[in-house]
Design an enzyme around this catalytic site. Structure first.
Site, mmCIF file in Angstrom:
data_model
loop_
_atom_site.group_PDB
_atom_site.id
_atom_site.type_symbol
_atom_site.label_atom_id
_atom_site.label_comp_id
_atom_site.label_asym_id
_atom_site.label_seq_id
_atom_site.Cartn_x
_atom_site.Cartn_y
_atom_site.Cartn_z
ATOM 1 N N PRO A 14 37.791 55.221 41.505
ATOM 2 C CA PRO A 14 38.836 55.845 42.330
ATOM 3 C C PRO A 14 39.432 54.890 43.346
ATOM 4 C CG PRO A 14 36.666 56.616 42.987
ATOM 5 C CD PRO A 14 36.465 55.815 41.749
ATOM 6 N N GLU A 81 41.523 34.724 23.091
ATOM 7 C CA GLU A 81 41.608 33.310 23.445
ATOM 8 C C GLU A 81 40.913 33.049 24.775
ATOM 9 O OE1 GLU A 81 45.030 29.920 24.334
ATOM 10 O OE2 GLU A 81 45.588 31.902 23.563
#
Length: 213
Positions: A14, A81
């Site tokens: 939150p 990557e």
């Protein structure tokens, strides 16, 4: 190493719990790419905190399209990557929508979500940060972001409950639930290292980390 075990980590929780700061710290430690929400770019957000019923739908739709765009850009590249640390799950967008929209608005939102949401890779790990509403309101007030000035403890309590329900049923990726009441990985290096050790040592799909001094 953590960077070899997890290529995509999502930090969730939150408002005020510290997910963005933690995402940055982990990315910095492992020289990872960071993918963050951009609430400052949402022109409706401040208005939403002032008049929730009036501005809930445009606020929600702006965030939805923003998050979809970020994830779409990511998937168009070689996703694995680099290690990626993010501070949002696209799926949680529907949780906010169900919390803030009325019945007719929610129907419209759900139609848009179904037509627009991209196929994205599942994270290797989701870290869900928890804190009490009292702690959240203190942290929100401490950082003094102007558009958050009207956030109430009641709203944060409602939001925390919604997050708890969401992650109670979440099973798409391995999940580490972290209670941050007595753990401050943002400001205390030893707490940060404790958390990293907990992450690295995960063996199951769902674990809890409740550190007490």
């Amino acid at each position: 190493m953590l960077s070899e075990k997890y290529r995509h980590i999502v930090i969730e929780g939150p408002i005020g719990v510290g997910k963005t700061s933690l995402a940055r710290l982990i990315a910095q430690r492992f020289q990872a790419e960071v993918l963050l929400e951009k609430p400052d770019d949402n022109p409706f957000l401040e208005k939403f905190y002032q008049e929730p019923a009036r501005y809930a739908l445009p606020t929600q739709l702006f965030f939805l399209f923003q998050r979809i765009g970020q994830l779409r850009d990511l998937t168009q590249r070689d996703f694995f990557e680099n290690m990626v640390i993010s501070d949002f799950l696209l799926e949680k967008d529907r949780m906010f929508a169900s919390l803030t929209l009325d019945e007719e608005e929610l129907k419209l939102y759900q139609q848009i979500y179904q037509h627009q949401s991209p196929q994205t890779s599942t994270p290797d790990l989701v870290i869900y940060l928890q804190a009490s509403p009292q702690a959240l309101i203190e942290r929100v007030q401490k950082r003094a972001t102007p558009y958050e000035a009207n956030i109430t403890e009641a709203y944060l309590s409602q939001l925390s409950d919604a997050y708890s329900r969401f992650f109670y049923h979440y099973d798409d990726a391995p999940l580490l639930i972290v209670n941050t009441e007595h753990l401050n990985p943002i400001d205390h290096a030893e707490d940060f290292d404790l958390l990293l050790n907990q992450i690295d040592g995960m063996k199951g799909r769902r674990e809890f980390f409740n550190w007490s001094e």
